[in-house]
Design a protein around this motif. Structure first.
Motif, short mmCIF file in Angstrom:
data_model
loop_
_atom_site.label_atom_id
_atom_site.label_comp_id
_atom_site.label_asym_id
_atom_site.label_seq_id
_atom_site.Cartn_x
_atom_site.Cartn_y
_atom_site.Cartn_z
N UNK A 241 48.55 -16.85 81.35
CA UNK A 241 47.89 -15.84 80.51
C UNK A 241 48.64 -15.65 79.20
N UNK A 242 47.87 -15.46 78.13
CA UNK A 242 48.43 -15.21 76.81
C UNK A 242 48.06 -13.80 76.35
N UNK A 243 48.88 -13.19 75.50
CA UNK A 243 48.55 -11.85 75.00
C UNK A 243 47.22 -11.85 74.26
N UNK A 244 46.42 -10.81 74.49
CA UNK A 244 45.15 -10.67 73.80
C UNK A 244 45.39 -10.31 72.34
N UNK A 245 44.60 -10.90 71.46
CA UNK A 245 44.70 -10.61 70.03
C UNK A 245 43.64 -9.62 69.59
N UNK A 246 43.43 -9.54 68.29
CA UNK A 246 42.51 -8.57 67.70
C UNK A 246 41.06 -9.04 67.72
N UNK A 247 40.83 -10.31 67.93
CA UNK A 247 39.47 -10.85 67.87
C UNK A 247 38.56 -10.15 68.87
N UNK A 248 37.43 -9.64 68.35
CA UNK A 248 36.46 -8.95 69.20
C UNK A 248 36.88 -7.55 69.61
N UNK A 249 37.93 -7.02 69.00
CA UNK A 249 38.44 -5.69 69.36
C UNK A 249 38.58 -4.80 68.13
N UNK A 250 38.56 -3.50 68.39
CA UNK A 250 38.85 -2.54 67.33
C UNK A 250 40.35 -2.42 67.17
N UNK A 251 40.79 -2.28 65.93
CA UNK A 251 42.22 -2.13 65.66
C UNK A 251 42.61 -0.66 65.81
N UNK A 252 43.27 -0.34 66.92
CA UNK A 252 43.71 1.04 67.20
C UNK A 252 45.21 1.18 67.05
N UNK A 253 45.86 0.22 66.40
CA UNK A 253 47.32 0.21 66.34
C UNK A 253 47.89 1.35 65.50
N UNK A 254 47.06 1.93 64.64
CA UNK A 254 47.55 3.05 63.84
C UNK A 254 47.48 4.38 64.58
N UNK A 255 46.80 4.42 65.72
CA UNK A 255 46.74 5.66 66.50
C UNK A 255 48.04 5.81 67.29
#
Length: 756
Positions: A241-255
């Motif tokens: 398994x590899x870490x999931x990236x941002x593709x297809x996801x909302x960027x919530x890293x600022x929360x």
């Protein structure tokens, strides 16, 4: 004027001095004074804008760090023979951290190029940044065996304790790890599987005497058939398994989604963040975010990981170890919302009004990065006015808004009236030798209640969304008590002088009124225990029945997919309902929801029994050195063969056997839950305060035998034994007078307190 350091020089300083990261510290380190500080501030701002640093109050630090469980690549030993490794996953822009491997005697030899899964500890003041302990080599999955070591001339053999197996394992002289004859040991397969003869093993841990506390949980695991070894294909899938990236996801890293867990937690599957609602239509309201690890992204339907997770049903927790539902690579790494590490999540944004009512919610599949992994005690200390270096910068922007949202939710909870049982949770603390160091009762802090309320609300939101979108799911079901159990509770309450009204549809509010009546009295624990025993067992199923104890119409488990398969099913249902990808519920899963619910309800009960048995054995071991001592407690159960007593000091349950009550005959009244002596008329009933002497404590079985000394501060009078004897050697009840007295006492118990 001193020269302004370059960006790389600043980053190197921060990396080497993680505790001296304030602007003042940096300026002092480079001799920057006066107006030159303005230029330094500009450089720090540029580093922050470029993503190299993030500002926390007045300090700067690299926003990324390694997870506590990480995959490492062994780079080989240095000139001193120390073995180093580098991380396979590094998101930081700064210099890659250096990791020193700390080998144990039982670890296999490692060399350059080996990929390993390791548990990391951040260190300071050294020439390396982390120290690592091997969990296992990637690509290898040695079979584990638990058994008794029998010493031989060259090495020895292991006799497994597993049920249904009689195959012994050979142990070479250099693989005994110093084990002694008769010791319980944990070993792993050594070398390739042999076609003929006994397989070879390497002892990795000595557990000592099989009756010692360190062996307790392992024995329970094997006795109850809890799977504790992952098959090779499961490990292989987890390792790939590899870490999931941002593709297809909302960027919530600022929360600033923070995790709040016990101080010894190894995985973090939920995070939260709250702020005041800026919608003028909801003035005084709150916005609450709850983010949950996106396990479904890694554990796909029908895969080896999925089949094994379903088989286990849940993680099982013991005082000294955890048997996880998922391998360490997922549970401790990729699916854990570690501080400073980008992690895939499914988050729910909930809007609350001023009274804590949820007036709207939406689900999001995103990528988050938690700024802090905190524990309950430090969060509560910060709110109570004693912040530390970790919680101080988060107090105003993060923690206070969370508690404000919780304050609103408390109002909604008071209106809803879920069942409010007051039963302290016991915590067994072990020493380095595996023996019980202390037995305490966990403090119930507002920090605990806050997380519980947030998780309950997120679970409600998940159920409501899936019902609205007509997507099948597994509900968490809790039915109301049966009429028989309710009547028994009513009689117990009446005997103690309290009232539980008849002739109305039962609601949790009625039970709460009973609990309030008993609060602060000597019968509080009795009423709480009796109320708990009247409840039915909660279970999983596709039927929309509701949760009686929580007073909720729609409820499903969504918040712990790392440790509960039911939550993973709900995550997949949400993925299907929102059209987020192909890793949602399959038609086959939907068709088998009822069977899955029944299966994981069974595995949950299996874990509960194993955990309880283990706790009993630990407590018996703890008390075994205090045989002959006196303890206070309360009658917690009545049976034909004696009375059970819950000890005040440890919460341990011991038995006062009938034979220790004297030579008289005791009549057992199952309906009234009492024992009454035929000669002395002594009545033993639920809730009575007692003093007992510890007669026996057997760690192997967990059995605790007690001798009754006092009931409600009255010395126990032993029966005379002069009457006729029954075939079993007990005095028989003596005629009509005794029967009349028994009937009179029974009627009296129903209208007066059991407590004398």
């Amino acid at each position: 004027m001193s020269k302004i350091p370059s960006k790389s020089e600043i980053l190197d300083w921060i990396e080497q001095n993680p505790t001296l990261t304030a602007k003042r510290d940096i300026a002092k380190a480079f001799g920057i004074k006066g107006a030159a500080r303005i230029d330094l501030k500009r450089v720090l701002k540029e580093l922050e804008a470029e993503g190299h640093l993030e500002k926390r109050k007045r300090s700067y630090q690299d926003p990324d760090r390694l997870p506590p469980v990480s995959v490492l690549l062994v780079t080989g030993p240095d000139s001193d023979g120390d073995l180093f490794a580098k991380p396979m996953e590094w998101h930081g822009e700064g210099k890659e951290p250096i990791v020193l491997l700390i080998p144990r005697d039982s670890d296999p030899a490692l060399g350059e190029g080996d990929r390993i899964l390791a548990r990391l500890t951040l260190v300071k003041g050294e020439d390396h940044h982390y120290e690592a302990r091997l969990i296992r080599r990637i690509g290898s999955n040695p079979r584990k065996v638990l058994g008794i070591f029998r010493k031989a001339a060259e090495g020895g053999r292991i006799v497994p304790i597993d049920k249904g197996t009689d195959r012994e394992w050979r142990v070479g002289a250099d693989h005994t790890h110093g084990a002694k004859d008769g010791e319980l040991v944990e070993a792993e397969q050594a070398g390739p599987k042999a076609r003929m003869g006994s397989p070879r093993a390497r002892i990795v841990e000595r557990l000592g005497d099989p009756s010692e506390p360190r062996a307790v949980s392992l024995i329970a695991i094997h006795q109850h058939g809890i799977p504790d070894d992952f098959p090779d294909d499961v490990i292989a899938q987890a390792d790939a398994a590899k870490p999931q990236g941002l593709k297809g996801r909302e960027d919530l890293r600022d929360l600033p989604l923070i995790t709040i867990d016990p101080s010894d937690a190894r995985d973090h599957d939920d995070a939260c963040y709250a702020h005041a609602d800026d919608d003028p239509k909801n003035e005084g309201g709150h916005v609450l975010w709850v983010a949950i690890a996106d396990v479904a992204a890694y554990v796909t339907p029908g895969s080896p990981l999925d089949r094994e997770a379903r088989k286990r049903g849940n993680s099982t927790y013991f005082p000294d170890r955890v048997v996880p539902m998922l391998p360490d690579r997922l549970s401790g790494d990729l699916c854990s919302l570690h501080e400073g590490v980008p992690r895939a999540c499914i988050a729910v944004r909930m809007v609350l009004d001023t009274k804590g009512n949820k007036i709207g919610h939406t689900f999001h599949r995103g990528l988050m990065r938690s700024p802090a992994s905190l524990h309950y005690e430090e969060v509560q200390d910060a709110i109570d006015g004693n912040p530390n270096d970790r919680t101080g910068p988060l107090l105003e922007p993060v923690l206070q808004p969370l508690y404000a949202a919780y304050g609103a939710l408390k109002q909604a909870r008071a209106e809803r009236q879920p069942l409010e049982l007051d039963l302290p949770e016991r915590k067994i603390e072990l020493g380095a030798d595996g023996k019980v160091k202390s037995v305490n009762f966990r403090d119930r802090l507002d920090a605990h209640r806050l997380i519980e309320e947030f998780m309950v609300l997120a679970n409600v939101a998940a159920a409501e969304t899936l019902i609205k979108k007509k997507t099948p799911l597994l509900f968490r079901i809790h039915e109301e008590p049966s009429p028989e159990k309710l009547e028994s509770l009513r009689e117990t309450a009446q005997a103690a002088g309290f009232t539980l009204a008849k002739g109305q549809v039962l609601q949790t509010a009625h039970l709460n009124r009973l609990l309030d009546q008993a609060a602060g009295t000597n019968d509080a624990e009795l009423i709480n225990l009796s109320t708990l025993r009247s409840m039915t067992q909660a279970y999983y199923g596709p039927a929309h029945i509701g949760h009686f104890g929580l007073a909720l119409r729609s409820y499903a488990h969504f918040t712990s997919p790392i440790r509960r398969y039911a939550d993973l099913i709900v995550h997949r249902a949400l993925i299907t309902a929102h059209g987020w990808g192909k890793d949602g519920l399959t038609p086959e899963e939907i068709e088998g929801l009822e069977q899955t619910g029944a299966h994981i309800s069974d595995t949950e009960r299996r874990s509960m029994v194993a955990e309880r048995d283990t706790t009993d054995r630990y407590l018996a071991a703890f008390l075994s050195e205090r045989v002959g001592n006196e303890f206070t407690g309360r009658i917690s159960g009545i049976a034909r063969f004696g009375a059970f007593v819950k000890l005040d000091e440890t919460g341990a349950d011991g038995l006062v056997p009938m034979r220790s009550l004297g030579r008289e005959y005791f009549h057992h009244d199952a309906e009234a839950q009492t024992l009454m002596g035929s000669d002395t008329g002594m009545t033993i009933g639920l809730g009575q305060r007692v003093t007992v002497r510890l007669a026996e404590a057997v760690p192997v079985t967990g059995g605790i035998a007690l001798e009754l000394l006092e009931i409600e501060d009255q010395k126990v009078k032993q029966g005379g034994g002069g009457g006729r004897r029954s075939p079993a050697g007990r005095s028989k009840p003596r005629g009509k007078a005794v029967k009349a007295k028994r009937k009179k006492d029974k009627i009296k118990r129903k209208v007066t307190r059991t407590r004398r």
